[in-house]
Design a protein around this motif. Structure first.
Motif, PDB file in Angstrom:
ATOM      1  N   ALA A   1      11.749  10.508 -10.148  1.00  0.00           N
ATOM      2  CA  ALA A   1      11.214   9.398  -9.266  1.00  0.00           C
ATOM      3  C   ALA A   1      12.560   9.583  -8.079  1.00  0.00           C
ATOM      4  CB  ALA A   1      11.063   8.167  -9.770  1.00  0.00           C
ATOM      5  N   LEU A   2      13.656   9.386  -8.509  1.00  0.00           N
ATOM      6  CA  LEU A   2      14.952   9.584  -7.737  1.00  0.00           C
ATOM      7  C   LEU A   2      14.835  10.886  -6.692  1.00  0.00           C
ATOM      8  CD1 LEU A   2      17.469   7.916  -6.491  1.00  0.00           C
ATOM      9  CD2 LEU A   2      18.757   8.961  -8.281  1.00  0.00           C
ATOM     10  N   ASP A   3      14.412  11.751  -7.218  1.00  0.00           N
ATOM     11  CA  ASP A   3      14.467  12.866  -6.379  1.00  0.00           C
ATOM     12  C   ASP A   3      13.052  12.939  -5.467  1.00  0.00           C
ATOM     13  OD1 ASP A   3      16.447  14.254  -7.664  1.00  0.00           O
ATOM     14  OD2 ASP A   3      15.372  15.398  -8.960  1.00  0.00           O
ATOM     15  N   LYS A   4      12.188  12.373  -5.667  1.00  0.00           N
ATOM     16  CA  LYS A   4      10.789  12.047  -4.926  1.00  0.00           C
ATOM     17  C   LYS A   4      11.096  11.112  -3.772  1.00  0.00           C
ATOM     18  CE  LYS A   4       7.053  13.414  -8.068  1.00  0.00           C
ATOM     19  NZ  LYS A   4       5.728  12.894  -8.525  1.00  0.00           N
TER      20      LYS A   4
ATOM     21  N   ASN B   1       0.524  -1.168  -0.042  1.00  0.00           N
ATOM     22  CA  ASN B   1       0.003  -0.015   0.203  1.00  0.00           C
ATOM     23  C   ASN B   1       0.793   1.158  -0.058  1.00  0.00           C
ATOM     24  OD1 ASN B   1      -2.474  -1.471  -0.044  1.00  0.00           O
ATOM     25  ND2 ASN B   1      -1.962  -1.960   2.048  1.00  0.00           N
ATOM     26  N   GLN B   2       2.018   1.084  -0.389  1.00  0.00           N
ATOM     27  CA  GLN B   2       3.020   2.238  -0.545  1.00  0.00           C
ATOM     28  C   GLN B   2       3.250   2.565  -1.857  1.00  0.00           C
ATOM     29  OE1 GLN B   2       4.814   3.801   1.980  1.00  0.00           O
ATOM     30  NE2 GLN B   2       3.527   2.633   3.765  1.00  0.00           N
ATOM     31  N   LYS B   3       3.651   3.894  -2.062  1.00  0.00           N
ATOM     32  CA  LYS B   3       3.734   4.572  -3.436  1.00  0.00           C
ATOM     33  C   LYS B   3       5.209   4.045  -4.025  1.00  0.00           C
ATOM     34  CE  LYS B   3       1.250   8.675  -3.264  1.00  0.00           C
ATOM     35  NZ  LYS B   3       1.497  10.250  -3.145  1.00  0.00           N
TER      36      LYS B   3
ATOM     37  N   ARG C   1      13.051  12.582  -1.087  1.00  0.00           N
ATOM     38  CA  ARG C   1      12.472  13.715  -0.291  1.00  0.00           C
ATOM     39  C   ARG C   1      11.326  13.019   0.622  1.00  0.00           C
ATOM     40  NH1 ARG C   1      12.533  16.720  -5.329  1.00  0.00           N
ATOM     41  NH2 ARG C   1      10.248  15.961  -5.685  1.00  0.00           N
ATOM     42  N   GLY C   2      11.275  11.392   0.202  1.00  0.00           N
ATOM     43  CA  GLY C   2      10.246  10.826   0.932  1.00  0.00           C
ATOM     44  C   GLY C   2       8.874  10.751   0.582  1.00  0.00           C
ATOM     45  N   GLU C   3       8.851  11.131  -0.825  1.00  0.00           N
ATOM     46  CA  GLU C   3       7.360  11.416  -1.439  1.00  0.00           C
ATOM     47  C   GLU C   3       6.859   9.943  -1.829  1.00  0.00           C
ATOM     48  OE1 GLU C   3       7.351  14.547  -4.013  1.00  0.00           O
ATOM     49  OE2 GLU C   3       8.455  15.824  -2.941  1.00  0.00           O
ATOM     50  N   ILE C   4       7.969   8.955  -2.127  1.00  0.00           N
ATOM     51  CA  ILE C   4       7.644   7.856  -2.616  1.00  0.00           C
ATOM     52  C   ILE C   4       8.247   6.788  -1.685  1.00  0.00           C
ATOM     53  CG2 ILE C   4       6.753   8.317  -5.109  1.00  0.00           C
ATOM     54  CD1 ILE C   4       9.563   7.329  -5.863  1.00  0.00           C
ATOM     55  N   ALA C   5       8.223   5.560  -1.648  1.00  0.00           N
ATOM     56  CA  ALA C   5       8.491   4.636  -0.925  1.00  0.00           C
ATOM     57  C   ALA C   5       9.676   3.903  -1.572  1.00  0.00           C
ATOM     58  CB  ALA C   5       7.604   3.472  -0.229  1.00  0.00           C
ATOM     59  N   ALA C   6       9.933   3.816  -2.857  1.00  0.00           N
ATOM     60  CA  ALA C   6      10.843   2.945  -3.581  1.00  0.00           C
ATOM     61  C   ALA C   6      10.440   3.225  -5.205  1.00  0.00           C
ATOM     62  CB  ALA C   6      10.370   1.594  -3.590  1.00  0.00           C
TER      63      ALA C   6
END
Length: 185
Positions: free
Chosen positions: A67-70, A30-32, A73-78
């Motif tokens: 995606a790597l930047d996100k 259930n994570q991004k 920053r903790g905006e996505i889990a993986a």
């Protein structure tokens, strides 16, 4: 009938880079998870793999750099990426102690669908400790072309390309080209 097979090239590995608080692939439930661009090979492989593992995820479709930047920053889990190792986007990550690769459980359902593989410290010295390889999967890359009408200009272009590819293949093994070319038989 619409495609013509030219050659099997090499395997491309599944890379799953996660934040340090994500310890196992199951923690992604259930994570991004970024799966690259919509409809691409990474999205297809990631969706199928997580279905085989019965792990629901929320997918995002950003370019890998975004995606790597996100992820930082903790905006996505993986972020997931199917690419030949070593991939420059990961090889160049130095001093990223808050990121690591997650192992893929190689259960019977997964190994029936994919080739088992490993990521090593030789591939990613800044992310993988020596003698602690990361189990993952790989998918085969193949060279295919449209099945074209013989005698047409496009057909002749493909014939010329195939001839140049096979006669000049040895040049792809020289320094400066991706090491994956050495895996082609």
């Amino acid at each position: 009938s619409r495609m013509a097979y030219i050659a099997k090239l090499y395997n491309e590995e599944f890379h799953l880079l996660a934040r340090s608080d994500i310890k196992t692939i199951a923690d992604l439930a259930n994570q991004k998870v970024n799966v690259d661009v919509r409809g691409g090979g990474t999205e297809i492989t990631t969706t199928r793999l997580f279905n085989l593992l019965n792990i629901p995820i929320v997918t995002t479709n950003d370019d890998q750099g975004v995606a790597l930047d996100k992820l930082r920053r903790g905006e996505i889990a993986a972020l997931a990426f199917v690419t030949g190792r070593p991939a420059p986007i990961f090889r160049d990550l130095i001093g990223e102690s808050n990121l690591h690769f997650l192992a893929v459980p190689l259960n019977p359902a997964v190994t029936a669908a994919y080739v088992p593989s490993r990521l090593t410290a030789e591939d990613y010295p800044a992310l993988i400790p020596y003698n602690h390889p990361v189990d993952t999967i790989a998918v085969g890359a193949v060279l295919v072309v449209a099945n074209l009408q013989p005698g047409s200009e496009r057909y002749r272009n493909v014939v010329n390309f195939v001839d140049a590819f096979f006669t000049g293949f040895q040049s792809l093994l020289l320094p400066g080209h991706h090491p994956k070319w050495r895996e082609v038989n």
